[in-house]
Scaffold this active site. Structure first.
Site, PDB file in Angstrom:
ATOM      1  N   ALA A   8       0.858  -1.194   0.000  1.00 44.56           N
ATOM      2  CA  ALA A   8       0.000   0.000   0.000  1.00 44.56           C
ATOM      3  C   ALA A   8       0.885   1.232   0.000  1.00 44.56           C
ATOM      4  CB  ALA A   8      -0.930  -0.002   1.210  1.00 44.56           C
ATOM      5  N   GLY A  12       0.438   1.029  -5.124  1.00 46.03           N
ATOM      6  CA  GLY A  12      -0.600   0.116  -4.665  1.00 46.03           C
ATOM      7  C   GLY A  12      -1.652   0.807  -3.824  1.00 46.03           C
ATOM      8  N   ASN A 103       8.202  -1.300 -14.058  1.00 49.15           N
ATOM      9  CA  ASN A 103       8.782  -0.850 -15.313  1.00 49.15           C
ATOM     10  C   ASN A 103       9.760  -1.891 -15.843  1.00 49.15           C
ATOM     11  OD1 ASN A 103       7.500   1.736 -15.389  1.00 49.15           O
ATOM     12  ND2 ASN A 103       8.933   2.440 -13.828  1.00 49.15           N
ATOM     13  N   LYS A 186       7.287   2.705 -22.838  1.00 51.85           N
ATOM     14  CA  LYS A 186       7.506   3.335 -21.538  1.00 51.85           C
ATOM     15  C   LYS A 186       8.917   3.047 -21.035  1.00 51.85           C
ATOM     16  CE  LYS A 186       5.929   3.841 -16.794  1.00 51.85           C
ATOM     17  NZ  LYS A 186       5.159   3.295 -15.668  1.00 51.85           N
TER      18      LYS A 186
END
Length: 327
Positions: A8, A12, A103, A186
């Site tokens: 979190a 997240g 990524n 990306k």
């Protein structure tokens, strides 16, 4: 549909919090320290798109997982991936789908090897967010995109089901048949900006004002050439956007890797830059189409940046050892 959001933190916490806000069945997998913090403060999101306080969001520790989840959303740092995979392994059942938001591409290899290729979707997010000192998620700009899809580009009922769950949440969710292409595009941009701003210890605008446009473009072209070698040449729009952004006068953009270096933290040098360099010589890994037989010409600007990043890691390691010995 039951979602397990691993962690979190800024990523997240934001997307998981928005899903909870929309009434979805979401549980956070937390480490003990973060669990204690959230039990005290709740999950707090501060955003121009709307603030949110979730006083008691559902959460578990790794040893408390007792049944599979339908979807596991993974957004950890790459250097934590091995430990993270072990922590959520009990949540992966025969029909579980794993949606990673890291990524680069090496995490796809790792997840597919650990849990099975068929369980791993492609995914990416575009968001500027961080945690403040009290653990609140600070959403720093309007951008809040989450894209996902089957890595082979085929339609699927599971992608449709996830898209239906994401619909109505306060972020821009998009299922796409081109997820690997978008992930590579990306990656090109992230690797360029990380290499550039970390090496120069400055935002893009300062580098441009010092006459560094040619360095920025050399890095971008080398990263683009590696993607093309692996069968994912950036499309015209991605090339135009990338070149414009890495040479923008007055730009305050820096990579998160640069921010990590400034505060003396661990970095994703191998995952973002080193792995890309490795793929200049081969297109044989997961997440690559068949590339040309010959290797990409030696990517000297990218390799220089990678040596810089690895030198930082070596210095950071020595400092850590010295600090431990001094105690």
């Amino acid at each position: 549909m039951r979602f397990l959001v691993v962690g979190a933190g800024a990523l997240g916490g934001y997307f998981g919090g928005r899903l909870l806000e929309a009434g979805r069945d979401v549980t956070f997998l937390l480490r003990p320290r973060r669990a204690t913090q959230i039990e005290k403060t709740g999950l707090v999101i501060r955003s121009g798109m709307g603030n949110l306080l979730l006083p008691n969001p559902p959460h578990v520790l790794a040893n408390e997982i007792n049944a599979p989840y339908d979807v596991v959303i993974v957004g950890c740092k790459a250097y934590d991936l091995a430990e993270t995979m072990e922590s959520f392994a009990p949540a992966v059942g025969p029909d579980t789908v794993i949606l990673p938001l890291l990524n680069g591409m090496r995490h796809i290899d790792a997840l597919a090897s650990r849990f099975g290729d068929e369980r791993v979707l492609g995914g990416l997010c575009m968001i500027s967010a961080t945690l403040d000192d009290e653990g609140a998620v600070l959403h720093l700009a309007d951008l809040q995109v989450l894209a996902f899809g089957e890595r082979d580009g085929t339609p699927s009922t599971r992608v449709d089901a996830i898209a239906a769950q994401f619909a109505g949440a306060k972020f821009d969710a998009r299922a796409t048949p081109d997820i690997l292409q978008e992930m590579w595009e990306k990656w090109i941009f992230i690797a360029t900006v990380a290499s550039l701003t970390s090496s120069m210890r400055a935002p893009i605008g300062d580098i441009v004002s010092a006459g560094g446009q040619d360095v920025a473009l050399a890095l971008f072209e080398e990263c683009s050439a590696i993607a093309a070698h692996n069968g994912f040449a950036p499309r015209a729009g991605a090339i135009e956007r990338g070149r414009t952004m890495v040479t923008a006068a007055g730009s305050s953009i820096t990579a998160s890797m640069y921010k990590d270096i400034v505060r003396g933290a661990a970095i994703e040098a191998d995952h973002i830059v080193g792995d890309l360099l490795g793929r200049a010589a081969t297109g044989s890994r997961v997440g690559a189409r068949t590339g040309p037989d010959s290797d990409v010409s030696a990517p000297s600007a990218l390799r220089t940046a990678y040596v810089h990043l690895k030198t930082y890691e070596a210095q950071r390691g020595r400092l850590a050892v010295s600090a431990t010995a001094a105690k």
